[in-house]
Motif scaffolding. Structure first.
Motif, short mmCIF file in Angstrom:
data_model
loop_
_atom_site.label_atom_id
_atom_site.label_comp_id
_atom_site.label_asym_id
_atom_site.label_seq_id
_atom_site.Cartn_x
_atom_site.Cartn_y
_atom_site.Cartn_z
N CYS A 119 38.76 -25.70 18.85
CA CYS A 119 39.57 -26.75 18.23
C CYS A 119 38.70 -27.74 17.46
O CYS A 119 39.00 -28.09 16.32
CB CYS A 119 40.38 -27.49 19.30
SG CYS A 119 41.71 -26.51 20.02
N LYS A 120 37.60 -28.17 18.09
CA LYS A 120 36.73 -29.14 17.42
C LYS A 120 35.97 -28.52 16.26
O LYS A 120 35.56 -29.22 15.34
CB LYS A 120 35.75 -29.74 18.43
CG LYS A 120 36.42 -30.70 19.40
CD LYS A 120 35.46 -31.26 20.42
CE LYS A 120 36.17 -32.26 21.33
NZ LYS A 120 35.29 -32.72 22.43
N GLY A 121 35.78 -27.21 16.29
CA GLY A 121 35.11 -26.53 15.19
C GLY A 121 36.03 -26.12 14.07
O GLY A 121 35.61 -25.46 13.12
N ASN A 132 43.18 -30.98 13.52
CA ASN A 132 43.14 -30.09 12.36
C ASN A 132 44.36 -30.21 11.46
O ASN A 132 44.64 -29.34 10.65
CB ASN A 132 42.96 -28.64 12.84
CG ASN A 132 41.59 -28.38 13.42
OD1 ASN A 132 40.62 -28.23 12.68
ND2 ASN A 132 41.48 -28.37 14.74
N GLY A 133 45.10 -31.31 11.62
CA GLY A 133 46.19 -31.61 10.71
C GLY A 133 47.45 -30.81 10.94
O GLY A 133 48.37 -30.86 10.11
N ARG A 134 47.54 -30.09 12.05
CA ARG A 134 48.74 -29.30 12.33
C ARG A 134 49.73 -30.16 13.12
O ARG A 134 50.04 -29.88 14.29
CB ARG A 134 48.38 -28.05 13.11
CG ARG A 134 47.29 -27.18 12.47
CD ARG A 134 47.76 -26.51 11.20
NE ARG A 134 46.75 -25.63 10.63
CZ ARG A 134 46.61 -24.34 10.91
NH1 ARG A 134 47.42 -23.77 11.79
NH2 ARG A 134 45.68 -23.62 10.34
N VAL A 173 49.80 -36.95 20.29
CA VAL A 173 50.60 -36.65 19.10
C VAL A 173 50.91 -37.94 18.33
O VAL A 173 50.80 -37.98 17.10
CB VAL A 173 51.90 -35.92 19.50
CG1 VAL A 173 52.75 -35.64 18.26
CG2 VAL A 173 51.57 -34.62 20.22
N ILE A 174 51.28 -38.99 19.03
CA ILE A 174 51.59 -40.27 18.37
C ILE A 174 50.37 -40.80 17.63
O ILE A 174 50.47 -41.28 16.49
CB ILE A 174 52.11 -41.28 19.41
CG1 ILE A 174 53.50 -40.87 19.89
CG2 ILE A 174 52.16 -42.70 18.82
CD1 ILE A 174 54.02 -41.68 21.07
N ASP A 175 49.19 -40.68 18.24
CA ASP A 175 47.96 -41.14 17.59
C ASP A 175 47.70 -40.36 16.30
O ASP A 175 47.37 -40.94 15.27
CB ASP A 175 46.78 -40.99 18.55
CG ASP A 175 45.48 -41.48 17.95
OD1 ASP A 175 45.41 -42.66 17.56
OD2 ASP A 175 44.53 -40.68 17.85
N GLY A 176 47.86 -39.04 16.35
CA GLY A 176 47.64 -38.22 15.16
C GLY A 176 48.62 -38.55 14.05
O GLY A 176 48.25 -38.67 12.89
N CYS A 220 45.33 -31.77 21.19
CA CYS A 220 44.26 -32.49 20.48
C CYS A 220 43.74 -31.67 19.31
O CYS A 220 43.48 -32.21 18.23
CB CYS A 220 43.10 -32.80 21.44
SG CYS A 220 43.37 -34.21 22.50
N GLY A 221 43.58 -30.37 19.53
CA GLY A 221 43.07 -29.50 18.47
C GLY A 221 44.02 -29.42 17.30
O GLY A 221 43.60 -29.48 16.14
#
Length: 888
Positions: free
Chosen positions: A298-300, A335-337, A363-366, A330-331
């Protein structure tokens, strides 16, 4: 009636269920019997009083015992019960032990007191206990010294812990495996794993062998420091010592590789564990292994690989729990999904695993970071419907989102809603709001919100003051900031009253006379902004003032001066700062040397750069990727691309992972020299090392365009679109224009069709070169069709910006284009005006005449806005002394 001592003890034990009656019996015995109570009687009574937590009676009993003749045995019995009960404060327990003198208190009691202090979170008591033991003549055991070492390590006092360890023999104790383990753990947690390894290498002198915990601590320590090579060498040493690495060892290695960006290497180890565990005698992956690998993917940015791994976990012996789903959430967000993350919340519920508060907050943070506040509010409503109430993190995230979008009225409403829900804001919330508003220069709104916080009982702390001062500096009010800082030394945060009456009332009402004085960060903010403004003399005066106020500068402040001098080419002054820094006992960091190297790169002084690199090596300061990027830049500017490329191998040998900028520098240099074969090799290597970064694709494509390699550029752009990369950074219109000019209309049309089919959001003017070429071919039907498409796109401003729709969901494109890519506002305004009823745009959209009018309008559109807002190929300009990886 009096009792014999033995009878009293029997009666007290019989009455252990009635503390009051036991106490009365004891007092009666004292008043009626000439004989003192026996130690067993005191032990029985003390145990009963402790069981019922009768502290006043226990204090009274202690006073009675102090005044009895020959009371030491009784005091000892009382001390055992009292200290083991943990009912008394530390000071009383220690005084109780001291009251046993001249009889040395048993070392066991000191052990109990030590454990109690550590359990209650008071490591500072350990040293006091140790000194009291020495004074009382109690010889410390290895256990006591181990506890003391652990306490010192926990508080970061490693040098003192090492002194205790080294003096164990002098105290008549011999260090055991746990002694070594405590010291190794302390060093590793402090980022000094090399020192920890030296400790392990000294265990043989005492006939001790490191256990698996110590080896794993070292592996984890080196991994956390990003020193993957050293971690691997420790694993080899384990094997040579006959110790088989377990799953904890492998999890640490996988985690470290992922954090260092070497996700594929980590996956190689994971696959070895999964596929060849029995044959290679490797441990099988456990649930932690899967979660660490999923987090690494996910981080990559390797979302599809992460998705496949998640499916593998579902089909394995391990169930997908909330921890795994939160990593995946989080991943997706990272990554904008965002739409997938949103739908995952519902999917989790369908699978019988309800998301928790942390899941919703992810999700709210993203969503808030992407400006999708309406959707964030809908997620908040969803969590309420599930019976999960928002917490201060949820509300703070929303507040920050609204403040960032300048929606202060909405922020006020959120604040009121927050209070109504019984979730009261704290200083952190206040500071989030304050920072957001001061960052935008909206001082009136900041003042209003601070007043609201004031009404709820929250005042300004030094963090709040620093935010305000930083805002003043960034808004060009440096002089006012300096006046306030001077005033803070006298009046505390009340000095902010200089900003107006509202501020004066706010701070006066809140701080209750307690002064909020400037700290190191306050001066760091001021000095940094003075240096940026070129006011170096004033910055130096503030530095001297800081020293006079007994505030020790850190490397960040010294680096500020180094950067300022390097930026203006005053390298001699920059080196003077470095030497002064060392004299004052402030150790230069890798960043300090990176700044100096960056300054020397701009001066093209390669000899001095090599001298600095040697100095870093001598002082044990490790270079990082930024150091090497500066070297690569310098060599590339001198035309020494081959030597620069060799630095990638050197970095790999030192476990330094090249980032996207390392490759961008080299690719750009090779392309400039016309060596496209080397550039393409580096491009492929960059994709393997850094992942599918948009900046790599756009750079390579644009370089192909500039050099007339249109086929290669077209192929690369098509690949980028296929894998879902935004076309924003690509010179796609220039490429289509050049294809049309080169009589390659079919290629241009296929590229344009691909962009439309895949949901790319691009500038409508991109249609123009193709339409012009079709008109020249007299293909009026196709020209009219594309004209209609162009006009439809231009009439929807939300789709007129350059960006990307997710390949599988075009509604996502509208969300993203409406919330993120709003950079061409003047262009959109022009489009809206042109699309008004009665305009040429309107006539073209609803025409029933021939193509002549349309052609004239299209020509005018092409002339008016067809070129000005479209990116053409340009050279990259990078400032590489300090940067972060491409976010992709």
């Amino acid at each position: 009636m009096s009792f014999r001592a033995a009878d009293l003890c029997i009666l007290l034990r019989a009455l252990s269920g009635d503390a009051v009656l036991s106490w009365r019996l004891f007092i009666h015995h004292l008043l009626s019997s000439p004989l003192p109570p026996s130690p067993p009687s005191i032990a029985a009574l003390s145990s009963t009083l402790v069981r019922f937590a009768m502290l006043p009676h226990l204090h009274h009993l202690h006073l009675i015992l102090l005044h009895l003749p020959n009371s030491l045995p009784c005091l000892l019995s009382f001390a055992y019960c009292a200290v083991r009960s943990h009912l008394f404060p530390f000071s009383f327990s220690l005084s109780l032990l001291q009251s046993l003198r001249p009889l040395p208190p048993p070392v066991h009691l000191y052990n109990i007191l030590l454990e109690s202090s550590l359990r209650s979170g008071h490591p500072e008591h350990v040293e006091i206990i140790y000194k009291d033991m020495i004074f009382a003549g109690v010889s410390p055991e290895t256990y006591i010294l181990n506890v003391m070492m652990r306490s010192l390590c926990d508080s970061g006092r490693l040098d003192e812990a090492r002194m205790v360890f080294d003096k164990m023999h002098a105290k008549g104790c011999c260090p055991n495996v746990y002694s070594f383990g405590i010291l190794v753990c302390g060093y590793c947690r402090a980022g000094l794993s090399c020192e920890g390894l030296e400790v392990v290498e000294g265990m043989g002198k005492f006939g001790l062998v490191p256990n698996l915990v110590i080896w794993n601590t070292l592996v984890s320590g080196f991994c956390r420091e990003g020193r993957v090579g050293e971690a691997e060498r420790v694993v080899e040493m384990m094997g040579m010592a006959g110790m088989v690495p377990n799953v904890v060892t492998f999890n640490a290695r996988i985690s470290a590789l992922c954090k260092a960006g070497m996700v594929l290497e980590a996956y190689g180890i994971f696959k070895d564990m999964e596929d060849g565990g029995a044959e290679l005698e490797l441990p099988k992956p456990n649930k932690v292994t899967y979660d660490v690998m999923l987090d690494g993917f996910c981080k990559g940015g390797m979302v599809e690989e992460a998705r496949a791994l998640l499916d593998a976990i579902k089909s394995s012996e391990f169930s997908v729990d909330l921890v795994t789903y939160n990593i995946w959430l989080c991943g997706l967000v990272r990554n904008g999904r965002l739409l997938e993350a949103h739908s995952l919340l519902e999917e989790m519920a369908r699978e019988g695993l309800e998301p928790n508060l942390y899941s919703y907050n992810i999700v709210i943070d993203g969503l808030c970071k992407e400006g999708m506040l309406f959707v964030a509010r809908s997620v908040m409503s969803l969590m309420r419907s599930k019976g999960i109430l928002p917490d201060i993190v949820t509300y703070s995230t929303l507040l920050h989102g609204y403040c960032t979008k300048w929606k202060v009225l909405r922020a006020n409403m959120i604040l009121e809603e927050m209070v109504k829900d019984g979730c009261f804001p704290n200083n952190v919330t206040c500071n989030i709001l304050l920072q957001s508003l001061w960052k935008k220069g909206r001082t009136l709104e900041a003042e209003g919100l601070m007043q609201k916080m004031n009404e709820k009982g929250y005042g300004l702390d030094i963090v709040s003051c620093n935010i305000v001062l930083d805002g003043l500096c960034k808004n060009g009010e440096l002089d006012k900031a300096m006046d306030i800082i001077s005033g803070m030394w006298l009046h505390g945060s009340a000095a902010l009253g200089e900003l107006g009456n509202a501020f004066r009332g706010l701070v006066d009402n809140q701080n209750g006379g307690q002064k909020c004085v400037p700290d190191r960060i306050t001066y760091s903010i001021l000095i940094n902004n003075l240096c940026k403004a070129g006011r170096m003399d004033e910055a130096k005066k503030k530095f001297i003032e800081m020293l006079a106020k007994k505030l020790a500068p850190d490397s960040v402040i010294y680096d500020t001066f180094v950067h300022a001098y390097c930026k203006c080419g005053k390298m001699t002054s920059a080196f003077k700062v470095l030497r002064d820094m060392e004299k004052k006992g402030c150790k230069p960091s890798t960043r300090t040397y990176n700044l100096l190297i960056w300054g020397l790169v701009n001066k093209h002084q390669m000899d001095q750069i090599h001298n600095l690199m040697n100095e870093m090596q001598i002082k044990g300061i490790l270079p990082d990727v930024c150091t090497y990027n500066n070297l690569i830049q310098s060599l590339c500017e001198e035309g020494k691309m081959k030597e620069a490329a060799l630095l990638l191998e050197e970095m790999s040998g030192k476990d330094i992972v090249a980032n996207v900028y390392s490759f961008i520098l080299l690719i750009k240099a090779f392309c400039k020299s016309g060596d496209f074969d080397s550039a393409e090799d580096l491009f492929q290597r960059a994709l393997t090392t850094c992942g599918q970064k948009p900046s790599l694709y756009s750079l390579m494509c644009n370089e192909f365009c500039m050099s007339g390699k249109l086929s290669e550029a077209k192929e690369l752009l098509q690949t980028a679109i296929d894998i879902g990369i935004s076309v924003e950074r690509f010179s796609y219109k220039f490429l289509i224009e050049e294809l049309c000019k080169g009589d390659r209309l079919d290629d241009a049309r296929s590229l344009l069709s691909l962009m439309i089919d895949r949901g790319c959001v691009f500038n409508p003017a991109t249609f123009m070169p193709v339409i012009d070429a079709l008109v020249e071919r007299r293909d009026k039907t196709e020209a009219d069709r594309l004209s209609e498409l162009m006009m439809n796109m231009a009439s929807r401003p939300e789709e007129s910006n350059i960006g990307l729709a997710h390949p599988d969901n075009q509604s996502y494109a509208k969300i993203v284009s409406g919330s993120r890519y709003n950079e061409n506002e003047s262009h959109l305004k022009h489009l809206k005006q042109d699309s008004a009823p009665g305009s040429d745009w309107h006539n073209l959209l609803h025409r029933d005449d021939g193509g002549g009018i349309a052609l004239k309008v299209l020509k005018r559109v092409q002339k008016g806005w067809g070129h000005g807002s479209v990116r053409h190929p340009q050279r990259w300009q990078l400032d590489l002394y300090d940067h972060s990886d491409d976010a992709g």
